[in-house]
Enzyme design. Structure first.
Site, mmCIF file in Angstrom:
data_model
loop_
_atom_site.group_PDB
_atom_site.id
_atom_site.type_symbol
_atom_site.label_atom_id
_atom_site.label_comp_id
_atom_site.label_asym_id
_atom_site.label_seq_id
_atom_site.Cartn_x
_atom_site.Cartn_y
_atom_site.Cartn_z
ATOM 1 N N ARG A 50 0.857 -1.193 0.000
ATOM 2 C CA ARG A 50 0.000 0.000 0.000
ATOM 3 C C ARG A 50 0.886 1.234 0.000
ATOM 4 N NH1 ARG A 50 2.172 2.155 3.746
ATOM 5 N NH2 ARG A 50 0.569 3.738 3.690
ATOM 6 N N GLY A 51 0.227 2.399 -0.176
ATOM 7 C CA GLY A 51 0.989 3.627 -0.374
ATOM 8 C C GLY A 51 1.092 3.859 -1.875
ATOM 9 N N ALA A 52 0.797 5.100 -2.293
ATOM 10 C CA ALA A 52 0.644 5.369 -3.732
ATOM 11 C C ALA A 52 1.842 4.920 -4.583
ATOM 12 C CB ALA A 52 0.327 6.847 -3.934
ATOM 13 N N ARG A 93 -7.315 -0.559 -7.042
ATOM 14 C CA ARG A 93 -7.680 0.548 -6.141
ATOM 15 C C ARG A 93 -7.828 1.796 -7.010
ATOM 16 N NH1 ARG A 93 -4.301 1.196 -0.745
ATOM 17 N NH2 ARG A 93 -6.264 2.141 -0.066
ATOM 18 N N GLN A 202 -2.617 2.684 9.822
ATOM 19 C CA GLN A 202 -1.305 2.763 9.164
ATOM 20 C C GLN A 202 -0.319 3.596 9.977
ATOM 21 O OE1 GLN A 202 -4.232 3.065 7.637
ATOM 22 N NE2 GLN A 202 -4.168 2.390 5.519
ATOM 23 N N ASP A 243 -2.100 10.807 -2.574
ATOM 24 C CA ASP A 243 -2.469 9.728 -3.501
ATOM 25 C C ASP A 243 -2.792 10.244 -4.888
ATOM 26 O OD1 ASP A 243 -3.127 8.541 -0.661
ATOM 27 O OD2 ASP A 243 -2.800 6.891 -2.055
ATOM 28 N N ASN A 253 -5.642 12.266 0.000
ATOM 29 C CA ASN A 253 -4.746 11.457 0.840
ATOM 30 C C ASN A 253 -5.635 10.701 1.833
ATOM 31 O OD1 ASN A 253 -2.014 10.654 1.559
ATOM 32 N ND2 ASN A 253 -2.319 11.782 3.462
ATOM 33 N N LYS A 254 -5.023 9.929 2.669
ATOM 34 C CA LYS A 254 -5.754 9.081 3.613
ATOM 35 C C LYS A 254 -6.841 9.841 4.363
ATOM 36 C CE LYS A 254 -5.456 5.619 4.194
ATOM 37 N NZ LYS A 254 -6.416 4.726 3.482
HETATM 38 O O1 MRU Z 1 -4.702 3.150 2.008
HETATM 39 P P1 MRU Z 1 -3.231 3.395 1.977
HETATM 40 O O2 MRU Z 1 -2.509 2.857 3.172
HETATM 41 O O3 MRU Z 1 -2.611 2.928 0.677
HETATM 42 O O4 MRU Z 1 -3.089 4.987 2.014
HETATM 43 C C1 MRU Z 1 -1.810 5.543 1.904
HETATM 44 C C2 MRU Z 1 -1.796 7.023 2.000
HETATM 45 O O5 MRU Z 1 -2.798 7.676 2.107
HETATM 46 C C3 MRU Z 1 -0.452 7.674 1.862
HETATM 47 O O6 MRU Z 1 -0.396 8.863 2.586
HETATM 48 C C4 MRU Z 1 -0.204 8.000 0.365
HETATM 49 O O7 MRU Z 1 -0.422 6.883 -0.424
HETATM 50 C C5 MRU Z 1 1.168 8.510 0.138
HETATM 51 S S1 MRU Z 1 2.409 7.245 0.293
HETATM 52 C C6 MRU Z 1 3.905 7.936 -0.043
#
Ligand code: MRU
Length: 356
Positions: A50-52, A93, A202, A243, A253-254
């Protein structure tokens, strides 16, 4: 020295994408070898990766894994298969643009002159090298983001972060956590507060782990404690990842990031978004056009405890992301530099510089 936690690593000898299963952290460090596009799809959907930026990299390798079986066929068949696999993986996603960005790049790679008339097995090799290149570029750009971001900070600052935008969310170094980790190496002595980040934690599971392993002074707090930390003067800057950044600077973002930005504005604290230009989507004019992933109710009602956390059958609102309007963002820190409003101009210039 503890072994570096890396979310994606392609093992050529095994012909597999090795991922660190992030859904099991911090309790267990479990690596999994993925050999099919379907396995990569599931790992992304289940937030094992996970994470963009990290899901973009995983998807690029997934595209290769999905077509390598076609390497015995004609080049044209491999190209058809690649289109199909990329469409499939892009559906894992919806919010992080890095996923579709990486897949489009994989498809575009086969349009280059050296691919004309190439055999299917040659095309498959080219795709694997391209995925490795995406990973290497992500590492390099995150290193630049860390340096840019650190230039905004002073030693001894109290910093708030939300979710996880650390090395686990990228190929290496992280985005929002990059300046913190670099500052740690240089003796900045930051005091970092990590929002736990409900519902999937997270911040608690991953950010607190990464910062603790690096020796950073990190304190975990529940999401609803950010305001009181700010009111007490303990936060001098907020650092978050992204994201998808729309052309006007609105940023997904999250879930919960918007609340942090609103609070930061109230208390006069700078709110920085950090991310590579691969997360900037100029085709998306503003935040209202960003698709927000909705996730299962059980993540809110019964994910973490053996006892139910809510009455059975209650309606649940569980979007995975929210959009922070550009007007609340002090600066967007990219590998191309620190971008300031008006973002329509600074983002377009940064993307152009990148393409050169
Ligand atoms: O649902 P996730 O854990 O994939 O969400 C991740 C985030 O929101 C991060 O802040 C974003 O992807 C940036 S990662 C460098």
């Amino acid at each position: 020295m503890e072994r570096e936690l890396r979310p994606n690593e392609f093992r050529r000898e095994e012909g597999a994408l090795r991922i660190l299963d992030q859904s099991r952290l911090p309790g267990e460090i479990v690596y999994k070898d993925l050999t099919t596009a379907e396995q990569v799809f599931r790992a992304i959907r289940n937030l094992e990766v996970r994470g963009a930026p990290a899901i973009g990299v995983a998807a690029a390798f997934g595209a290769y894994l999905g077509v390598r079986e076609a390497a015995g066929d004609e080049g044209a068949q491999l190209r058809e298969k690649l289109k199909e696999v990329c469409r499939y993986l892009a559906g894992a996603r919806p919010t992080a643009v890095n996923l579709s960005w990486a897949l489009e790049r994989m498809e575009r790679r086969l349009e280059q002159p050296d691919c004309a008339g190439a055999s299917a097995s040659r095309l498959a090799d080219i795709l694997l090298t391209e995925a490795e290149q995406i990973l290497a570029e992500d590492e390099a750009q995150n290193q630049a983001i860390a340096q840019q971001g650190l230039s905004l900070l002073e030693p001894g600052m109290g910093l708030l972060t939300h979710c996880n935008a650390g090395p686990l969310a990228t190929s290496r170094y992280g985005t929002a956590l990059g300046p913190i980790l670099l500052g740690q190496e240089q003796g900045y002595g930051f005091h970092v507060y990590a929002d736990e980040t409900r519902p999937l934690l997270q911040g608690a599971r991953l950010t607190a782990l990464e910062l603790q392993r690096a020796g950073v002074d990190v304190t975990l707090c529940c999401d609803n404690m950010a305001a009181s930390l700010m009111a007490a003067g303990r936060i001098q800057a907020c650092l978050v990842g992204c994201d998808r950044v729309a052309a006007n600077g609105d940023t997904a973002n999250k879930i919960g990031t918007l609340g942090v930005a609103v609070l930061a504005r109230h208390f006069g604290i700078p709110f920085y978004v950090l991310g590579p230009t691969t997360t900037v989507d100029l085709r998306c004019t503003d935040g209202s056009r960003i698709a927000i992933e909705q996730r299962p109710a059980e993540e809110v009602t019964c994910q973490w405890y053996s006892r139910p956390m809510a009455p059975q059958g209650v309606k649940v609102y569980n979007p995975a992301f929210d959009v922070t309007p550009a007007g609340l963002i002090t600066a967007i820190v990219t590998e191309q530099g620190i971008l300031r409003p008006p973002y329509e101009i600074s983002l377009a210039q940064a993307k152009k510089k990148k393409e050169k």
